[in-house]
Design a protein around this motif. Structure first.
Motif, PDB file in Angstrom:
ATOM      1  N   MET A  48     -38.095  14.439   2.718  1.00 52.72           N
ATOM      2  CA  MET A  48     -38.580  13.125   3.112  1.00 52.72           C
ATOM      3  C   MET A  48     -38.913  12.972   4.591  1.00 52.72           C
ATOM      4  N   PRO A  49     -38.088  13.480   5.510  1.00 52.60           N
ATOM      5  CA  PRO A  49     -38.464  13.377   6.926  1.00 52.60           C
ATOM      6  C   PRO A  49     -39.759  14.120   7.234  1.00 52.60           C
ATOM      7  N   ALA A  50     -39.961  15.269   6.557  1.00 51.44           N
ATOM      8  CA  ALA A  50     -41.199  16.024   6.760  1.00 51.44           C
ATOM      9  C   ALA A  50     -42.398  15.216   6.279  1.00 51.44           C
ATOM     10  N   ARG A  51     -42.263  14.581   5.135  1.00 46.69           N
ATOM     11  CA  ARG A  51     -43.344  13.744   4.603  1.00 46.69           C
ATOM     12  C   ARG A  51     -43.643  12.581   5.536  1.00 46.69           C
ATOM     13  N   ALA A  52     -42.604  12.072   6.193  1.00 38.53           N
ATOM     14  CA  ALA A  52     -42.767  10.895   7.047  1.00 38.53           C
ATOM     15  C   ALA A  52     -43.669  11.153   8.244  1.00 38.53           C
ATOM     16  N   ILE A  53     -43.754  12.431   8.675  1.00 35.32           N
ATOM     17  CA  ILE A  53     -44.578  12.732   9.853  1.00 35.32           C
ATOM     18  C   ILE A  53     -45.760  13.641   9.533  1.00 35.32           C
ATOM     19  N   GLN A  54     -45.924  14.021   8.281  1.00 38.55           N
ATOM     20  CA  GLN A  54     -46.927  15.031   7.916  1.00 38.55           C
ATOM     21  C   GLN A  54     -48.340  14.666   8.358  1.00 38.55           C
ATOM     22  N   GLN A  55     -48.782  13.495   8.034  1.00 34.85           N
ATOM     23  CA  GLN A  55     -50.151  13.098   8.364  1.00 34.85           C
ATOM     24  C   GLN A  55     -50.369  13.048   9.866  1.00 34.85           C
ATOM     25  N   GLU A  56     -49.443  12.434  10.577  1.00 35.83           N
ATOM     26  CA  GLU A  56     -49.582  12.326  12.031  1.00 35.83           C
ATOM     27  C   GLU A  56     -49.500  13.697  12.709  1.00 35.83           C
ATOM     28  N   LEU A  57     -48.687  14.599  12.159  1.00 40.48           N
ATOM     29  CA  LEU A  57     -48.585  15.934  12.745  1.00 40.48           C
ATOM     30  C   LEU A  57     -49.907  16.681  12.609  1.00 40.48           C
ATOM     31  N   ILE A 277     -45.037  11.443  17.981  1.00 41.77           N
ATOM     32  CA  ILE A 277     -45.169  10.852  16.644  1.00 41.77           C
ATOM     33  C   ILE A 277     -43.990   9.948  16.322  1.00 41.77           C
ATOM     34  N   ILE A 278     -42.758  10.432  16.532  1.00 45.14           N
ATOM     35  CA  ILE A 278     -41.585   9.625  16.157  1.00 45.14           C
ATOM     36  C   ILE A 278     -41.350   8.480  17.130  1.00 45.14           C
ATOM     37  N   GLY A 279     -42.053   8.513  18.267  1.00 47.24           N
ATOM     38  CA  GLY A 279     -41.987   7.388  19.191  1.00 47.24           C
ATOM     39  C   GLY A 279     -42.934   6.267  18.814  1.00 47.24           C
ATOM     40  N   ASN A 280     -43.851   6.563  17.878  1.00 50.95           N
ATOM     41  CA  ASN A 280     -44.786   5.558  17.383  1.00 50.95           C
ATOM     42  C   ASN A 280     -44.043   4.502  16.563  1.00 50.95           C
ATOM     43  N   LYS A 281     -44.349   3.249  16.789  1.00 51.86           N
ATOM     44  CA  LYS A 281     -43.629   2.162  16.124  1.00 51.86           C
ATOM     45  C   LYS A 281     -43.666   2.277  14.605  1.00 51.86           C
ATOM     46  N   VAL A 283     -44.159   4.938  12.690  1.00 50.34           N
ATOM     47  CA  VAL A 283     -43.386   6.089  12.216  1.00 50.34           C
ATOM     48  C   VAL A 283     -41.899   5.826  12.376  1.00 50.34           C
ATOM     49  N   LYS A 284     -41.524   5.218  13.484  1.00 51.27           N
ATOM     50  CA  LYS A 284     -40.116   4.894  13.721  1.00 51.27           C
ATOM     51  C   LYS A 284     -39.590   3.980  12.609  1.00 51.27           C
ATOM     52  N   GLU A 285     -40.401   2.993  12.210  1.00 54.94           N
ATOM     53  CA  GLU A 285     -39.993   2.098  11.130  1.00 54.94           C
ATOM     54  C   GLU A 285     -39.963   2.826   9.794  1.00 54.94           C
ATOM     55  N   ARG A 286     -40.875   3.776   9.618  1.00 56.30           N
ATOM     56  CA  ARG A 286     -40.905   4.587   8.399  1.00 56.30           C
ATOM     57  C   ARG A 286     -39.621   5.395   8.269  1.00 56.30           C
ATOM     58  N   LEU A 287     -39.183   5.976   9.382  1.00 54.93           N
ATOM     59  CA  LEU A 287     -37.951   6.763   9.378  1.00 54.93           C
ATOM     60  C   LEU A 287     -36.733   5.856   9.216  1.00 54.93           C
ATOM     61  N   LEU A 288     -36.775   4.698   9.851  1.00 54.03           N
ATOM     62  CA  LEU A 288     -35.667   3.753   9.729  1.00 54.03           C
ATOM     63  C   LEU A 288     -35.499   3.314   8.278  1.00 54.03           C
ATOM     64  N   ALA A 289     -36.616   3.152   7.575  1.00 54.19           N
ATOM     65  CA  ALA A 289     -36.567   2.778   6.159  1.00 54.19           C
ATOM     66  C   ALA A 289     -35.917   3.877   5.325  1.00 54.19           C
ATOM     67  N   LEU A 290     -35.924   5.109   5.846  1.00 54.36           N
ATOM     68  CA  LEU A 290     -35.263   6.228   5.177  1.00 54.36           C
ATOM     69  C   LEU A 290     -33.798   6.337   5.598  1.00 54.36           C
ATOM     70  N   MET A 292     -32.860   6.629   8.835  1.00 57.86           N
ATOM     71  CA  MET A 292     -32.783   7.582   9.936  1.00 57.86           C
ATOM     72  C   MET A 292     -33.181   6.937  11.261  1.00 57.86           C
ATOM     73  N   ASP A 293     -32.402   7.239  12.314  1.00 50.85           N
ATOM     74  CA  ASP A 293     -32.892   6.894  13.647  1.00 50.85           C
ATOM     75  C   ASP A 293     -33.598   8.132  14.190  1.00 50.85           C
ATOM     76  N   SER A 294     -34.367   7.964  15.262  1.00 49.31           N
ATOM     77  CA  SER A 294     -35.240   9.057  15.689  1.00 49.31           C
ATOM     78  C   SER A 294     -35.161   9.302  17.195  1.00 49.31           C
ATOM     79  N   PRO A 295     -34.092   9.929  17.676  1.00 57.03           N
ATOM     80  CA  PRO A 295     -33.995  10.260  19.099  1.00 57.03           C
ATOM     81  C   PRO A 295     -35.035  11.306  19.485  1.00 57.03           C
ATOM     82  N   GLN A 296     -35.646  11.142  20.631  1.00 55.86           N
ATOM     83  CA  GLN A 296     -36.693  12.065  21.086  1.00 55.86           C
ATOM     84  C   GLN A 296     -36.073  13.111  22.005  1.00 55.86           C
TER      85      GLN A 296
END
Length: 326
Positions: A48-57, A277-281, A283-290, A292-296
């Motif tokens: 799931m985390p991989a899917r969350a950033i796949q398009q943006e990556l 990518i994970i600093g993007n609002k 994406v951050k909300e997408r990860l939070l919905a999973l 997960m928090d996203s430290p850079q």
């Protein structure tokens, strides 16, 4: 035809921008498809985390990133595959804190979890949810502990495989709570949960990533969370520490590892791309919905966490007595 021309035009502009900024050069020169290898079955928490950033990556690097599952041996098959991949930044492992467990158990998985990998980018951190089949006559983790103590060696728990984070978390919980349960390993989290919801297992611990779908299953009952404090997304779920296991917590990072020989310049480019990518609002909300928090973390910060977790996971394996046959 017009769509194709427009698409190619946008792609060329994107690649040109990356090249001029110095971020996409290594990726653009390599061409072809890039892969994030998930060493467990499709549909599980690791994916799931991989899917969350796949398009943006793909957009950020100018590469077509796909996600490919290579399950088996508690994650060792897919992990070994990445360790032997070309160190060109085009094959990455979707790893978690349990990355060190197979070797900590004394196994020889044909790879060294530290020497053969470079931690290049963390995607998110999360905790775990303890669930039981609704037929188990408990409503809290404290009640579950007492119930399990009354039935030593009778109750079982499912996991995503021997040495997986779900196995380690549950074994650590059982050891801390001084309860005796039978471990039943599966090839992935989804399969493990399916059999608990179907009554073919008593309990399971799952990552908070994607836990929403399980919360809607009335055949499952959530009785605790492994975080140090209650989750902002799941405030009604008490921590296991609140339920009588003072000081207990179990959390994990989910990040991308590359073959160790990958040039530092490529590692830095991947790290910069993921952190952007994970600093993007969104994406951050997408990860939070999973959950997960996203430290850079930069490369140095992630490497320090990576090495610290090796020590922690090795200690937990030793304390719980987990083996390849557990």
């Amino acid at each position: 035809m017009q769509f194709k021309e427009n698409f190619l035009g946008r792609r060329q502009l994107m690649l040109a921008a990356l090249l001029s900024a110095g971020l996409g050069k290594a990726f653009a020169q390599s061409g072809g498809v890039s892969r994030i290898i998930v060493p467990f079955a499709p549909g599980g928490a690791r994916e799931m985390p991989a899917r969350a950033i796949q398009q943006e990556l793909s957009q950020e690097t100018g590469q077509n990133w796909i996600i490919e599952s290579k399950p088996g041996a508690g994650g060792a098959i897919g992990t070994a595959f990445v360790s032997k991949a070309a160190p060109d930044g085009k094959t990455l492992l979707m790893a978690a804190s349990s990355h060190f467990v197979t070797s900590a158990m004394g196994a020889r998985p044909f790879y060294d979890p530290v020497k053969e990998f470079a931690p290049v980018a963390n995607i998110g951190n999360q905790s775990y949810i303890l669930m039981v089949n609704a037929s188990v006559p408990v409503k809290t983790a404290g009640e579950f502990i007492q119930y399990a103590k009354s039935k030593p060696g009778v109750l079982n728990y499912n996991s995503a495989g021997v040495g997986s984070s779900t196995h380690l978390a549950m074994a650590y919980f059982a050891k801390t709570a001084d309860i005796d349960m039978v471990h039943v390993p599966y090839k992935g989290t989804a399969e493990a949960v399916t059999d608990v919801s179907g009554g073919r297992g008593n309990a399971v611990i799952v990552p908070t990533a994607g836990v929403g779908v399980y919360l809607q299953d009335t055949r499952l009952r959530v009785i605790g969370i492994t975080s140090k404090k209650r989750s902002a997304l799941l405030p009604n779920i008490p921590t296991l520490a609140e339920s009588g296991l003072a000081g207990f917590h179990f959390e994990s990072w989910f990040g991308l590892l590359a073959p160790a020989a990958t040039p530092v310049a490529i590692q830095e480019k991947i790290n910069a791309a993921v952190n952007k990518i994970i600093g993007n609002k969104d994406v951050k909300e997408r990860l939070l919905a999973l959950g997960m928090d996203s430290p850079q973390w930069n490369l140095d910060a992630f490497n320090k966490v990576f090495l610290a977790d090796r020590e922690l996971m090795t200690r937990i394996v030793k304390e719980t007595g987990i083996t390849r046959e557990s």
